[in-house]
Motif scaffolding. Structure first.
Motif, PDB file in Angstrom:
ATOM      1  N   GLU A 281       1.276   1.384   6.430  1.00 55.62           N
ATOM      2  CA  GLU A 281       1.583   0.903   5.242  1.00 55.62           C
ATOM      3  C   GLU A 281       2.946   0.080   5.612  1.00 55.62           C
ATOM      4  N   ALA A 282       3.115  -0.942   4.676  1.00 59.55           N
ATOM      5  CA  ALA A 282       4.301  -1.660   4.978  1.00 59.55           C
ATOM      6  C   ALA A 282       5.369  -1.220   3.665  1.00 59.55           C
ATOM      7  N   LEU A 283       6.770  -1.493   4.321  1.00 62.41           N
ATOM      8  CA  LEU A 283       7.581  -1.042   3.513  1.00 62.41           C
ATOM      9  C   LEU A 283       8.863  -2.018   3.590  1.00 62.41           C
ATOM     10  N   HIS A 284       9.083  -2.873   2.571  1.00 63.50           N
ATOM     11  CA  HIS A 284      10.284  -3.863   2.753  1.00 63.50           C
ATOM     12  C   HIS A 284      10.931  -4.171   1.277  1.00 63.50           C
ATOM     13  N   GLY A 285      12.021  -5.052   1.512  1.00 63.37           N
ATOM     14  CA  GLY A 285      12.638  -5.272   0.137  1.00 63.37           C
ATOM     15  C   GLY A 285      11.700  -6.252  -0.918  1.00 63.37           C
ATOM     16  N   GLY A 286      10.894  -6.584  -0.575  1.00 67.77           N
ATOM     17  CA  GLY A 286       9.797  -7.338  -1.527  1.00 67.77           C
ATOM     18  C   GLY A 286       9.220  -6.558  -2.526  1.00 67.77           C
ATOM     19  N   MET A 287       9.200  -5.254  -2.099  1.00 70.25           N
ATOM     20  CA  MET A 287       8.358  -4.046  -2.963  1.00 70.25           C
ATOM     21  C   MET A 287       9.315  -3.488  -3.945  1.00 70.25           C
ATOM     22  N   ASP A 288       8.612  -3.194  -4.939  1.00 72.61           N
ATOM     23  CA  ASP A 288       9.690  -2.486  -6.003  1.00 72.61           C
ATOM     24  C   ASP A 288       9.723  -0.992  -5.773  1.00 72.61           C
ATOM     25  N   GLN A 289      10.513  -0.268  -6.561  1.00 75.84           N
ATOM     26  CA  GLN A 289      10.835   1.027  -6.232  1.00 75.84           C
ATOM     27  C   GLN A 289       9.454   1.895  -6.323  1.00 75.84           C
ATOM     28  N   VAL A 290       8.683   1.703  -7.098  1.00 73.18           N
ATOM     29  CA  VAL A 290       7.430   2.293  -7.564  1.00 73.18           C
ATOM     30  C   VAL A 290       6.505   2.198  -6.271  1.00 73.18           C
ATOM     31  N   MET A 296       6.035   6.241   0.595  1.00 74.17           N
ATOM     32  CA  MET A 296       6.466   7.428   1.112  1.00 74.17           C
ATOM     33  C   MET A 296       5.574   8.599   0.849  1.00 74.17           C
ATOM     34  N   GLY A 297       5.354   8.577  -0.366  1.00 74.60           N
ATOM     35  CA  GLY A 297       4.409   9.833  -0.899  1.00 74.60           C
ATOM     36  C   GLY A 297       3.108  10.053  -0.034  1.00 74.60           C
ATOM     37  N   ARG A 298       2.484   8.905   0.568  1.00 79.23           N
ATOM     38  CA  ARG A 298       1.328   8.982   1.471  1.00 79.23           C
ATOM     39  C   ARG A 298       1.833   9.509   2.734  1.00 79.23           C
ATOM     40  N   LEU A 299       2.882   8.938   3.293  1.00 85.08           N
ATOM     41  CA  LEU A 299       3.439   9.386   4.629  1.00 85.08           C
ATOM     42  C   LEU A 299       3.463  10.744   4.662  1.00 85.08           C
ATOM     43  N   ARG A 300       4.355  11.380   3.687  1.00 84.91           N
ATOM     44  CA  ARG A 300       4.644  12.956   3.257  1.00 84.91           C
ATOM     45  C   ARG A 300       3.245  13.519   3.397  1.00 84.91           C
ATOM     46  N   ALA A 301       2.216  13.086   2.757  1.00 89.74           N
ATOM     47  CA  ALA A 301       0.936  13.818   2.477  1.00 89.74           C
ATOM     48  C   ALA A 301       0.113  13.590   3.533  1.00 89.74           C
ATOM     49  N   GLY A 302       0.281  12.874   4.676  1.00 87.13           N
ATOM     50  CA  GLY A 302      -0.533  12.918   5.527  1.00 87.13           C
ATOM     51  C   GLY A 302      -1.737  11.667   5.654  1.00 87.13           C
ATOM     52  N   THR A 303      -1.609  11.173   4.567  1.00 89.16           N
ATOM     53  CA  THR A 303      -2.691  10.141   4.135  1.00 89.16           C
ATOM     54  C   THR A 303      -2.272   8.777   4.854  1.00 89.16           C
ATOM     55  N   VAL A 304      -1.200   8.739   5.414  1.00 91.32           N
ATOM     56  CA  VAL A 304      -0.674   7.526   6.110  1.00 91.32           C
ATOM     57  C   VAL A 304       0.053   7.897   7.461  1.00 91.32           C
ATOM     58  N   GLU A 305      -0.475   7.259   8.407  1.00 93.52           N
ATOM     59  CA  GLU A 305       0.103   7.631   9.914  1.00 93.52           C
ATOM     60  C   GLU A 305       1.501   6.717  10.342  1.00 93.52           C
ATOM     61  N   LEU A 306       1.508   5.586   9.773  1.00 93.39           N
ATOM     62  CA  LEU A 306       2.586   4.750  10.118  1.00 93.39           C
ATOM     63  C   LEU A 306       3.179   4.030   8.979  1.00 93.39           C
ATOM     64  N   VAL A 307       4.528   3.897   8.787  1.00 89.26           N
ATOM     65  CA  VAL A 307       5.076   2.922   7.974  1.00 89.26           C
ATOM     66  C   VAL A 307       5.931   2.051   8.677  1.00 89.26           C
ATOM     67  N   VAL A 308       5.512   0.815   8.464  1.00 89.54           N
ATOM     68  CA  VAL A 308       6.163  -0.479   9.215  1.00 89.54           C
ATOM     69  C   VAL A 308       7.243  -0.885   7.875  1.00 89.54           C
ATOM     70  N   ALA A 309       8.455  -0.734   8.598  1.00 90.65           N
ATOM     71  CA  ALA A 309       9.812  -1.092   7.486  1.00 90.65           C
ATOM     72  C   ALA A 309      10.674  -1.769   8.034  1.00 90.65           C
ATOM     73  N   THR A 310      11.488  -2.629   7.235  1.00 93.08           N
ATOM     74  CA  THR A 310      12.757  -3.287   7.586  1.00 93.08           C
ATOM     75  C   THR A 310      13.886  -2.069   7.484  1.00 93.08           C
ATOM     76  N   ASP A 311      15.057  -2.367   7.975  1.00 90.79           N
ATOM     77  CA  ASP A 311      16.231  -1.275   7.931  1.00 90.79           C
ATOM     78  C   ASP A 311      16.487  -0.869   6.322  1.00 90.79           C
ATOM     79  N   VAL A 312      16.560  -2.200   5.476  1.00 90.25           N
ATOM     80  CA  VAL A 312      16.949  -2.010   4.158  1.00 90.25           C
ATOM     81  C   VAL A 312      16.005  -1.358   3.366  1.00 90.25           C
ATOM     82  N   ALA A 313      14.897  -1.285   3.643  1.00 89.87           N
ATOM     83  CA  ALA A 313      13.759  -0.295   2.884  1.00 89.87           C
ATOM     84  C   ALA A 313      13.788   0.965   3.255  1.00 89.87           C
ATOM     85  N   ALA A 314      14.094   1.061   4.548  1.00 86.13           N
ATOM     86  CA  ALA A 314      14.147   2.585   4.904  1.00 86.13           C
ATOM     87  C   ALA A 314      15.149   3.357   4.963  1.00 86.13           C
ATOM     88  N   ARG A 315      16.502   2.821   4.448  1.00 85.72           N
ATOM     89  CA  ARG A 315      17.639   3.390   4.168  1.00 85.72           C
ATOM     90  C   ARG A 315      17.464   4.470   3.465  1.00 85.72           C
TER      91      ARG A 315
END
Length: 559
Positions: A281-290, A296-315
């Motif tokens: 799943e992608a994670l960057h500043g072009g996405m809203d908070q929802v 992040m919920g999918r990553l914690r639940a184990g339904t996603v293995e990888l999150v590809v992110a920019t620094d600002v989005a993963a802060r």
């Protein structure tokens, strides 16, 4: 010196850039300035000279390119050369020119890379039409200056990028001649990965009361650092996505964050990884908070293995399940590196931090090692054989786990009995294992990724001082070398740096590719990679060395 730890909350809009440039940065996916950009851009917009210590990969191209683009005249007027950027190699000239063009395309910026190895007629035609920004290697820039094809009378900004590399390659005289041909009231910007006395000497002569910036970071002693295993893979950009997929296939992370520099890179890499069979799943500043919370919920639940992110989005993220952090590019500062890898190895848990470094980013990687006082182990990208062995191990482990559940297996006894009536039990077992192996998602990857020989680490001053005059160490990669005869020597004032500079400035080779150099009174012998010998002979035949044309051929006694 300005504050080496600027606030991480600064945006490009806060730096005083015009809206057109901000729009271009947004389109390119840049979310926040790097430390060097945060410090340098406001200074340069004020018209001050600048002496900056910053390595490749810190974002210094945008740090000088955005302010110089602010100086471009309004569209429709005559085109004149506003800025000259000097760089050590043709590859960097192309990269910088492309970056300046991308940032300034909405302004109608006319940008030209000028380097050896390209037909000079094409460059002459482009310069005759007019260019706002010229990015050049010193040797070719001086050639055009002497021809009268590179007018510098109206230049407002001169940038010396990677000045220490240019001096190492013997371009000191060319730089002095070029600066002497520019207006005395120009703005001068000098960037160098290191700031030895010779750089300070140039700054003293050519910069007026410069602002000095050193991008430096002292990493904290984050809890659990010792539990993080750090490795780096050196790989060419063209093979980075494939190399990342191979590394992840072998590592098999439970949960990982892959850091990229821009939104565009995040989106492209996420698509590539999903095509390889990962749940990314992608994670960057072009996405809203929802949207971010959902990822992040999918990553914690184990339904996603990888999150590809920019620094600002993963802060601010803290994920208990995280086993791996991957830097798809070398981070822009040691501080950023430490902050990223601190997301694993917490609370007594082991973690792995992986970095994919392009050859041009190795100096940045070494800078991180110096600041963190930790060696980042170099690792080879797994081979096809490594991958297949890992996949077999995973299949064996999966079958062993299933064998431990005897009660559940009994319900398949009738299936085994029916198959045994027509087939040998070994063949039945092999077919079942094959189904397990294929169901595990094992990829049919049979393409080897080229290995990159890492250059020797830069010698310290003592080592350089003890090296015999006129002799350069041969490359460490063991490649086949050819010895070339160059018809100028000590009598013409030729030094090793002159030969290195001429070759690196006119061909695709860098100074590190060149082997032993021997200079006699009347001629010189230079070792170059055998597969580039003809290119070097042709290129040196079109240029001058210490102002002289020289005959160049393969040395009959050695090649």
């Amino acid at each position: 010196m300005t504050d080496p730890h600027p606030s991480t909350d600064v945006t490009f809009a806060d730096l005083g850039l015009r809206t057109t440039l901000l729009d271009a940065l947004a389109e390119l996916g840049y979310e926040e300035p790097t430390p060097i950009q945060t410090e340098a851009i406001p200074v340069l917009l004020q018209g001050r000279d600048l002496l900056g210590g910053a390595a490749t990969g810190t974002g210094k191209t945008a740090a000088f390119a955005l302010p110089l683009l602010e100086r471009l005249p309004s569209a429709g007027g005559p085109i004149r050369t506003v800025a000259l950027v000097l760089v050590p190699t043709r590859e960097l000239a192309i990269q910088v020119a492309e970056a300046v063009y991308r940032y300034g395309r909405h302004l109608g910026a006319q940008v030209l890379p000028v380097y050896g190895g390209q037909p000079i007629g094409r460059q002459l035609a482009a310069l005759n039409r007019g260019m706002h920004v010229v990015v050049a290697t010193p040797g070719r820039a001086l050639d055009h200056l002497e021809r009268g094809s590179l007018p510098l009378d109206d230049v407002e900004v001169v940038v010396l990028d990677e000045a220490d590399e240019m001096l190492d390659m013997g371009f000191a005289d060319e730089i002095e001649a070029i600066l002497a041909a520019t207006p005395s009231d120009r703005q001068t910007v000098l960037f160098s990965a290191t700031l030895p006395p010779r750089i300070a000497s140039i700054a003293d002569r050519h910069l007026r009361d410069p602002v000095r910036i050193q991008i430096d970071a002292t990493p904290g002693d984050g809890d659990g650092d010792a539990l993080v295993e750090e490795r780096a893979y050196v790989v060419h950009r063209a093979h980075k996505a494939a190399a990342l997929g191979r590394v992840l296939d072998v590592e098999a992370p439970t949960a990982a964050i892959v850091f990229c520099r821009t939104r565009t890179e995040v989106d492209e890499l996420t698509e590539t990884l999903n095509a390889r069979g990962y749940r990314a799943e992608a994670l960057h500043g072009g996405m809203d908070q929802v949207q971010r919370d959902r990822v992040m919920g999918r990553l914690r639940a184990g339904t996603v293995e990888l999150v590809v992110a920019t620094d600002v989005a993963a802060r601010g993220l803290d994920i208990d399940q995280l086993t791996h952090v991957v830097n798809y590019d070398v981070p822009s500062s040691p501080e950023s590196y430490v902050h990223r890898i601190g997301r694993v190895g917490r609370a007594g848990r082991d973690g792995i931090a992986l970095t994919l470094a392009e050859p041009r980013e190795l100096r940045m990687l070494e800078n991180i090692e110096r600041r963190t006082r930790r060696r980042i182990a170099r690792a080879k990208v797994p081979t096809v054989a490594d991958l297949r062995a890992r996949q077999i191990d995973a299949t064996v482990a999966a079958v062993q786990v299933r064998l431990e559940d005897d009660d559940e297996l009994e319900r398949f006894r009738s299936v085994l009995d029916r198959l045994a009536e027509e087939h040998d039990l070994d063949a039945v077992a092999l077919a079942a294992v094959a189904l397990v192996h294929e169901a595990s998602g094992a990829t049919d990857d049979d393409v080897e990724i080229p290995e990159v020989a890492e250059r020797p680490r830069r010698a310290d001053r003592g080592e350089r001082r003890d090296r015999p005059t006129g002799l350069r160490r041969a490359p460490a990669d063991g490649g086949t070398m050819a010895s070339l005869y160059v018809g100028v020597g000590r009598g013409a004032g030729v030094r090793p740096g002159d030969l290195v500079g001429a070759i690196a400035g006119e061909t695709r080779l860098s100074g590190r590719d060149i082997g032993a150099i021997r200079i006699t009174e009347r001629f010189s012998l230079v070792e170059v990679p055998a597969d580039a010998a003809d290119e070097v002979i042709a290129a040196l035949g079109r240029t001058t060395i210490r102002g002289r044309k020289a005959s160049v051929r393969r040395d009959r006694d050695r090649s």
